[in-house]
Motif scaffolding. Structure first.
Motif, PDB file in Angstrom:
ATOM      1  N   LEU A 195      15.944  -4.901   1.050  1.00  0.00           N
ATOM      2  CA  LEU A 195      14.675  -4.977   1.772  1.00  0.00           C
ATOM      3  C   LEU A 195      13.669  -4.091   1.049  1.00  0.00           C
ATOM      4  O   LEU A 195      13.895  -2.893   0.876  1.00  0.00           O
ATOM      5  CB  LEU A 195      14.817  -4.528   3.227  1.00  0.00           C
ATOM      6  N   ILE A 196      12.549  -4.690   0.647  1.00  0.00           N
ATOM      7  CA  ILE A 196      11.499  -3.986  -0.087  1.00  0.00           C
ATOM      8  C   ILE A 196      10.258  -3.930   0.799  1.00  0.00           C
ATOM      9  O   ILE A 196       9.746  -4.971   1.226  1.00  0.00           O
ATOM     10  CB  ILE A 196      11.162  -4.728  -1.400  1.00  0.00           C
ATOM     11  N   VAL A 197       9.810  -2.739   1.099  1.00  0.00           N
ATOM     12  CA  VAL A 197       8.569  -2.545   1.846  1.00  0.00           C
ATOM     13  C   VAL A 197       7.441  -2.363   0.838  1.00  0.00           C
ATOM     14  O   VAL A 197       7.543  -1.549  -0.076  1.00  0.00           O
ATOM     15  CB  VAL A 197       8.690  -1.314   2.767  1.00  0.00           C
ATOM     16  N   THR A 198       6.375  -3.160   0.970  1.00  0.00           N
ATOM     17  CA  THR A 198       5.306  -3.100  -0.021  1.00  0.00           C
ATOM     18  C   THR A 198       4.032  -3.709   0.555  1.00  0.00           C
ATOM     19  O   THR A 198       4.070  -4.417   1.555  1.00  0.00           O
ATOM     20  CB  THR A 198       5.709  -3.863  -1.308  1.00  0.00           C
ATOM     21  N   HIS A 199       2.888  -3.405  -0.081  1.00  0.00           N
ATOM     22  CA  HIS A 199       1.703  -4.218   0.154  1.00  0.00           C
ATOM     23  C   HIS A 199       1.214  -4.800  -1.169  1.00  0.00           C
ATOM     24  O   HIS A 199       0.075  -5.235  -1.281  1.00  0.00           O
ATOM     25  CB  HIS A 199       0.588  -3.433   0.865  1.00  0.00           C
ATOM     26  N   ASN A 200       2.120  -4.853  -2.163  1.00  0.00           N
ATOM     27  CA  ASN A 200       1.792  -5.405  -3.468  1.00  0.00           C
ATOM     28  C   ASN A 200       2.043  -6.918  -3.469  1.00  0.00           C
ATOM     29  O   ASN A 200       3.170  -7.381  -3.271  1.00  0.00           O
ATOM     30  CB  ASN A 200       2.646  -4.725  -4.546  1.00  0.00           C
ATOM     31  N   LEU A 201       0.996  -7.689  -3.706  1.00  0.00           N
ATOM     32  CA  LEU A 201       1.116  -9.145  -3.613  1.00  0.00           C
ATOM     33  C   LEU A 201       1.888  -9.740  -4.776  1.00  0.00           C
ATOM     34  O   LEU A 201       2.497 -10.811  -4.637  1.00  0.00           O
ATOM     35  CB  LEU A 201      -0.278  -9.772  -3.527  1.00  0.00           C
ATOM     36  N   ASP A 202       1.892  -9.081  -5.933  1.00  0.00           N
ATOM     37  CA  ASP A 202       2.662  -9.609  -7.065  1.00  0.00           C
ATOM     38  C   ASP A 202       4.158  -9.539  -6.773  1.00  0.00           C
ATOM     39  O   ASP A 202       4.901 -10.481  -7.039  1.00  0.00           O
ATOM     40  CB  ASP A 202       2.335  -8.826  -8.342  1.00  0.00           C
ATOM     41  N   GLU A 233      -1.864 -18.334   9.506  1.00  0.00           N
ATOM     42  CA  GLU A 233      -2.088 -17.283  10.491  1.00  0.00           C
ATOM     43  C   GLU A 233      -3.177 -16.368   9.931  1.00  0.00           C
ATOM     44  O   GLU A 233      -3.081 -15.908   8.789  1.00  0.00           O
ATOM     45  CB  GLU A 233      -0.780 -16.510  10.692  1.00  0.00           C
ATOM     46  N   PRO A 234      -4.261 -16.116  10.669  1.00  0.00           N
ATOM     47  CA  PRO A 234      -5.414 -15.422  10.080  1.00  0.00           C
ATOM     48  C   PRO A 234      -5.081 -14.135   9.333  1.00  0.00           C
ATOM     49  O   PRO A 234      -5.570 -13.909   8.231  1.00  0.00           O
ATOM     50  CB  PRO A 234      -6.309 -15.153  11.295  1.00  0.00           C
ATOM     51  N   VAL A 235      -4.243 -13.271   9.925  1.00  0.00           N
ATOM     52  CA  VAL A 235      -3.959 -12.001   9.266  1.00  0.00           C
ATOM     53  C   VAL A 235      -3.142 -12.212   7.990  1.00  0.00           C
ATOM     54  O   VAL A 235      -3.351 -11.520   6.986  1.00  0.00           O
ATOM     55  CB  VAL A 235      -3.235 -11.030  10.230  1.00  0.00           C
ATOM     56  N   VAL A 236      -2.225 -13.194   8.005  1.00  0.00           N
ATOM     57  CA  VAL A 236      -1.414 -13.466   6.814  1.00  0.00           C
ATOM     58  C   VAL A 236      -2.286 -14.038   5.707  1.00  0.00           C
ATOM     59  O   VAL A 236      -2.222 -13.608   4.550  1.00  0.00           O
ATOM     60  CB  VAL A 236      -0.255 -14.426   7.153  1.00  0.00           C
ATOM     61  N   LEU A 240      -2.883 -12.305   2.058  1.00  0.00           N
ATOM     62  CA  LEU A 240      -2.443 -12.963   0.829  1.00  0.00           C
ATOM     63  C   LEU A 240      -3.603 -13.295  -0.099  1.00  0.00           C
ATOM     64  O   LEU A 240      -3.455 -13.284  -1.325  1.00  0.00           O
ATOM     65  CB  LEU A 240      -1.665 -14.236   1.165  1.00  0.00           C
ATOM     66  N   ASP A 241      -4.756 -13.618   0.487  1.00  0.00           N
ATOM     67  CA  ASP A 241      -5.903 -13.988  -0.326  1.00  0.00           C
ATOM     68  C   ASP A 241      -6.785 -12.800  -0.687  1.00  0.00           C
ATOM     69  O   ASP A 241      -7.746 -12.935  -1.447  1.00  0.00           O
ATOM     70  CB  ASP A 241      -6.753 -15.039   0.400  1.00  0.00           C
ATOM     71  N   GLY A 242      -6.500 -11.616  -0.101  1.00  0.00           N
ATOM     72  CA  GLY A 242      -7.290 -10.429  -0.400  1.00  0.00           C
ATOM     73  C   GLY A 242      -8.738 -10.545   0.043  1.00  0.00           C
ATOM     74  O   GLY A 242      -9.647 -10.052  -0.620  1.00  0.00           O
ATOM     75  N   ARG A 243      -8.946 -11.206   1.191  1.00  0.00           N
ATOM     76  CA  ARG A 243     -10.308 -11.428   1.680  1.00  0.00           C
ATOM     77  C   ARG A 243     -10.738 -10.317   2.640  1.00  0.00           C
ATOM     78  O   ARG A 243      -9.917  -9.718   3.323  1.00  0.00           O
ATOM     79  CB  ARG A 243     -10.397 -12.766   2.439  1.00  0.00           C
ATOM     80  N   ARG A 244     -12.063 -10.096   2.732  1.00  0.00           N
ATOM     81  CA  ARG A 244     -12.587  -9.198   3.754  1.00  0.00           C
ATOM     82  C   ARG A 244     -12.596  -9.876   5.122  1.00  0.00           C
ATOM     83  O   ARG A 244     -12.442  -9.226   6.147  1.00  0.00           O
ATOM     84  CB  ARG A 244     -14.005  -8.735   3.408  1.00  0.00           C
ATOM     85  N   GLU A 245     -12.790 -11.204   5.131  1.00  0.00           N
ATOM     86  CA  GLU A 245     -12.869 -11.938   6.389  1.00  0.00           C
ATOM     87  C   GLU A 245     -11.481 -12.050   7.017  1.00  0.00           C
ATOM     88  O   GLU A 245     -10.558 -12.550   6.382  1.00  0.00           O
ATOM     89  CB  GLU A 245     -13.451 -13.348   6.177  1.00  0.00           C
ATOM     90  N   GLY A 246     -11.365 -11.609   8.258  1.00  0.00           N
ATOM     91  CA  GLY A 246     -10.094 -11.686   8.952  1.00  0.00           C
ATOM     92  C   GLY A 246      -9.876 -10.471   9.828  1.00  0.00           C
ATOM     93  O   GLY A 246     -10.729  -9.577   9.913  1.00  0.00           O
ATOM     94  N   PRO A 247      -8.713 -10.397  10.482  1.00  0.00           N
ATOM     95  CA  PRO A 247      -8.465  -9.333  11.472  1.00  0.00           C
ATOM     96  C   PRO A 247      -8.335  -7.930  10.892  1.00  0.00           C
ATOM     97  O   PRO A 247      -8.511  -6.954  11.608  1.00  0.00           O
ATOM     98  CB  PRO A 247      -7.136  -9.766  12.113  1.00  0.00           C
ATOM     99  N   ILE A 248      -8.001  -7.807   9.595  1.00  0.00           N
ATOM    100  CA  ILE A 248      -7.761  -6.491   9.007  1.00  0.00           C
ATOM    101  C   ILE A 248      -9.086  -5.880   8.580  1.00  0.00           C
ATOM    102  O   ILE A 248      -9.834  -6.474   7.795  1.00  0.00           O
ATOM    103  CB  ILE A 248      -6.830  -6.583   7.788  1.00  0.00           C
TER     104      ILE A 248
END
Length: 336
Positions: A195-202, A233-236, A240-248
């Motif tokens: 199990l790898i915890v990350t926020h790296n999209l690559d 799903e909006p947050v996903v 994944l797309d690295g957009r400003r638009e969305g819940p985050i």
């Protein structure tokens, strides 16, 4: 082979602050899974709860019949020996050589002779590509080398479950790519559950068999990689797309008015198809990953329960492995 990890209804708070609640998932034996999430969503807390270092208020973590939340401490302690844990910063002792850092768990938890310890440590040093650096101190090597030394130390007790806490933190894209390949090669060699915890999209796009995401104190989704990679799903999709638009938002979740103002832009972006890049394969000369065949059987057995876009992606993935051309994955709701 690695061991299945079953998480049921896990809920964790610090005082009045809820970290996440009712997290339920299964890490399939021998497969590589990734847990994504924006910073501050409790990903590291989740890892520490799996290994019994933190106690959730509710729920169970079942490993070989032992509940890492509620079983007696002696059972939890013994089961913890099945784990290897790679920390964010390597967590190396600055005054010890890499060799002594990597040997530390063997000297602490076993009665092996020094000759046997040396054999094991040098084998692990070779696996992570650090031969020749074993005499150096952590302060004398690069951050990427410290990461690999931390991984070598996580391997010396022959773990059946490996937890990696943001292994990419502080690494440039090239070193992250090398580390991603190393994790896949490792799985091919020892067939451990990872199990790898990350926020790296690559890493998220190329390494795992399964993916999950934590957000707003809940597990948004967990399952075969194709489910998350095709999710609208909006947050996903935002993540994944690295957009400003969305819940985050930058520092917190956005309010309803802000989300409504962004809705049209987010809908337009969501209509774009997302191509799934192939999963990494072991380096030449290594055995094939045994998890691949097990995963295929498991995923094909559940395919009718998955969203249409994920079903399409999975069928294309296995068609491509048989020589069919690569095709873009349709957006959710396209009817395929």
């Amino acid at each position: 082979m690695g061991i299945e990890v079953v998480v049921e209804g896990l809920t964790k708070s610090f005082g009045k602050q809820s970290i996440w609640r009712d997290v339920t998932l299964t890490l399939p034996a021998g497969e590589v899974s990734v847990m994504l999430g924006p910073s501050g969503t409790g990903k590291t807390v989740f890892l520490k709860s799996l290994i019994g270092l933190l106690k959730p208020e509710k729920g169970r973590v079942l490993i070989n019949g032992v509940d890492m939340v509620n079983s007696p401490e002696r059972d939890i302690y013994e089961t913890r020996k099945l784990f290897g844990l790679m920390f964010q910063d390597g967590a190396l002792f600055g005054s010890m050589s890499l060799f002594d850092n990597i040997a530390f768990p063997l000297r602490e938890h076993t009665r092996k002779k020094e000759s046997e310890i040396r054999r094991i440590v040098m084998e692990r040093i070779e696996v992570v590509g650090l031969l020749g650096a074993e005499g150096k101190l952590p302060g004398e090597i690069s951050g990427g080398m410290r990461k690999r030394a931390g991984l070598a130390r996580a391997l010396v007790l022959d773990p059946q479950i490996i937890l990696c806490d943001e292994p990419d933190s502080g690494l440039d894209p090239v070193r992250t790519a090398y580390l991603s390949q190393l994790l896949i090669d490792l799985n091919a060699q020892i067939d451990a559950t990872m199990l790898i915890v990350t926020h790296n999209l690559d890493i998220a796009a190329t390494v795992p068999d399964n993916m999950g995401m934590l957000f707003r104190r809940e597990l948004v989704t967990f399952g075969p990689r194709e489910v998350l990679l095709t999710s609208e799903e909006p947050v996903v999709a935002q993540f994944l797309d690295g957009r400003r638009e969305g819940p985050i938002g930058m520092s917190e979740e956005k309010d309803a008015a802000t989300l409504a103002a962004e809705a049209d832009a987010a809908d337009a972006a969501a209509a774009r198809p997302r191509t799934i890049v192939p999963q990494l394969e072991p380096s030449p000369g290594l055995p094939p990953r045994r998890a691949v065949a097990r995963r295929r059987d498991r995923v094909m057995g559940m395919i009718d329960q998955l969203p249409p876009a994920a079903r399409s992606a999975i069928r294309r993935t296995y068609a491509e492995s048989a020589g069919a051309p690569t095709l873009p994955i349709p957006a959710a709701g396209s009817g395929t």
